[in-house]
Design a protein around this motif. Structure first.
Motif: not given
Length: 180
Positions: A61-81
């Motif tokens: 489902r996640l892969a299909d969402l990414i495939k079908g999206a016009d763009a993806v926004l990713i926000s990540t925390p930083e854990y131990n660098g």
């Protein structure tokens, strides 16, 4: 142009995570779009499990969402660098799916972290993790939200004008990249 579909991926599972808040601000500043928040509650990648039962439905489902999206926004925390294990696990699982969902996909990266660097190291590593997938990762402007726990007001909006301006510039570049 029709209304774009944006998939947001938070590297934090916490409901009140500042990375989720940062993604909400990014999509608000982006403007009119269909926004789908990805679910990274996935099993840990294990090649034996994959061989025995295949790709889990949640991963597909996640892969299909990414495939079908016009763009993806990713926000990540930083854990131990580094980016969160949750995010790395999702990337590892997605790499096992077919159809190359990230291929040529516009991607905007940002980070929110408790530390002074705002997740700068995590973002740098995340960019390198994405290279094999060949998306169109925006080079910048880079959004590193430092001491993120104190950067949002009671309505979930960023308090700092510089952060808002930088995030708006990133969203404007993402719009241009989608239109490209």
């Amino acid at each position: 142009m029709s209304t774009p579909t944006l998939v947001t991926i938070s590297g934090s599972l916490r409901a009140e995570a500042t990375n989720r808040k940062l993604l909400a601000e990014a999509t608000r500043l982006f403007g009119d779009a269909e926004v789908i928040d990805a679910d990274l509650n996935l099993p840990l990648y294990n090649g034996d499990d994959e061989e025995a039962t295949g790709i889990p439905a949640a991963v597909q489902r996640l892969a299909d969402l990414i495939k079908g999206a016009d763009a993806v926004l990713i926000s990540t925390p930083e854990y131990n660098g580094a980016p969160s294990g949750v995010l790395k696990n999702a990337l590892d699982w997605i790499s096992r799916t077919s159809d190359a969902p990230w291929q040529d996909k516009p991607v905007a990266i940002m980070s929110a972290a408790a530390g002074r660097s705002g997740g700068e190291k995590a973002q740098m590593l995340l960019r390198s993790f994405l290279v094999p997938f060949q998306p169109r990762v925006l080079a910048g402007p880079q959004v590193h939200l430092a001491a993120s726990y104190q950067e949002f007001d009671d309505n979930g909006h960023l308090k700092g004008e510089l952060y808002v301006e930088t995030l708006q510039a990133l969203m404007d570049k993402l719009k241009a990249e989608i239109a490209r």
